[in-house]
Design an enzyme around this catalytic site. Structure first.
Site, PDB file in Angstrom:
ATOM      1  N   ASP A  32       5.320  -6.920   1.500  1.00 49.64           N
ATOM      2  CA  ASP A  32       4.864  -6.761   2.880  1.00 49.64           C
ATOM      3  C   ASP A  32       4.145  -8.029   3.331  1.00 49.64           C
ATOM      4  O   ASP A  32       3.368  -8.627   2.574  1.00 49.64           O
ATOM      5  CB  ASP A  32       3.927  -5.552   2.989  1.00 49.64           C
ATOM      6  N   ILE A  33       4.409  -8.421   4.563  1.00 47.98           N
ATOM      7  CA  ILE A  33       3.829  -9.658   5.102  1.00 47.98           C
ATOM      8  C   ILE A  33       2.328  -9.515   5.368  1.00 47.98           C
ATOM      9  O   ILE A  33       1.605 -10.503   5.463  1.00 47.98           O
ATOM     10  CB  ILE A  33       4.592 -10.052   6.397  1.00 47.98           C
ATOM     11  N   ASN A  90       6.482   5.988   6.639  1.00 52.64           N
ATOM     12  CA  ASN A  90       6.087   6.400   7.990  1.00 52.64           C
ATOM     13  C   ASN A  90       7.353   6.636   8.803  1.00 52.64           C
ATOM     14  O   ASN A  90       8.206   5.746   8.893  1.00 52.64           O
ATOM     15  CB  ASN A  90       5.234   5.310   8.644  1.00 52.64           C
ATOM     16  N   VAL A  99       8.536  -0.352  12.328  1.00 48.61           N
ATOM     17  CA  VAL A  99       9.864  -0.964  12.197  1.00 48.61           C
ATOM     18  C   VAL A  99      10.903   0.155  12.063  1.00 48.61           C
ATOM     19  O   VAL A  99      10.840   0.947  11.117  1.00 48.61           O
ATOM     20  CB  VAL A  99       9.922  -1.905  10.982  1.00 48.61           C
ATOM     21  N   HIS A 103      11.968   2.685   5.567  1.00 49.65           N
ATOM     22  CA  HIS A 103      11.371   1.906   4.480  1.00 49.65           C
ATOM     23  C   HIS A 103      10.299   2.717   3.793  1.00 49.65           C
ATOM     24  O   HIS A 103       9.623   3.536   4.415  1.00 49.65           O
ATOM     25  CB  HIS A 103      10.784   0.584   4.998  1.00 49.65           C
ATOM     26  N   HIS A 105       6.838   2.157   1.562  1.00 55.87           N
ATOM     27  CA  HIS A 105       5.799   1.249   1.085  1.00 55.87           C
ATOM     28  C   HIS A 105       5.490   1.631  -0.363  1.00 55.87           C
ATOM     29  O   HIS A 105       5.304   2.817  -0.665  1.00 55.87           O
ATOM     30  CB  HIS A 105       4.514   1.416   1.903  1.00 55.87           C
TER      31      HIS A 105
END
Ligand code: AMP
Length: 118
Positions: A32-33, A90, A99, A103, A105
């Site tokens: 993750d950025i 999420n 986004v 995905h 996390h």
């Protein structure tokens, strides 16, 4: 409607770079950025799926199985089996999904505290 210009679609197409952790034919995992824990990796399926409900409804069994195997493989590659980790997906407005490409996390590297802030 899947937005083909979302940031993870661009990462999958190789149009923008990522800090890759694991990749196979079913999934791509990258850091993750904006990490929220010492380990914060994202894993996305290779397909145009926004949510868990459309993924499980529309994806072929091979992709569903392959994706979840890739989640476990990524956790192993990160060395998280012993101390554990948290998976978060999420989905939609209530969960503040930013986004619109499904995905998970993968969070770890410290004790993560309660599941939800109140
Ligand atoms: P969510 O709110 O569950 O949709 O989470 C989206 C996550 O994507 C956030 O944790 C962001 O920090 C992360 N993110 C956004 N853009 C990038 C990117 N280019 N590379 C890696 N992670 C990103």
């Amino acid at each position: 409607m899947y937005d083909q210009q979302n940031i993870f679609a661009k990462i999958l197409r190789g149009e923008i770079p990522c800090d890759k952790i694991y990749e196979d034919q079913y999934a791509l995992a990258f850091n993750d950025i904006n990490p929220q824990a010492p380990v914060h990796t994202l894993i996305i399926p290779k397909g145009e799926y926004i949510s868990m409900d459309d993924f499980t409804e529309g994806a072929p069994d091979e992709l569903l199985i392959g994706f979840f195997r890739a989640v476990g493989e990524t956790a192993r590659q990160l060395g998280l089996e012993k101390d554990g980790y948290r998976l978060i997906a999420n989905i939609g407005t209530n969960a503040h999904q930013d986004v619109p490409h499904l995905h998970f996390h993968i969070l770890s590297g410290k004790k993560l505290g309660p599941m939800l802030s109140r």
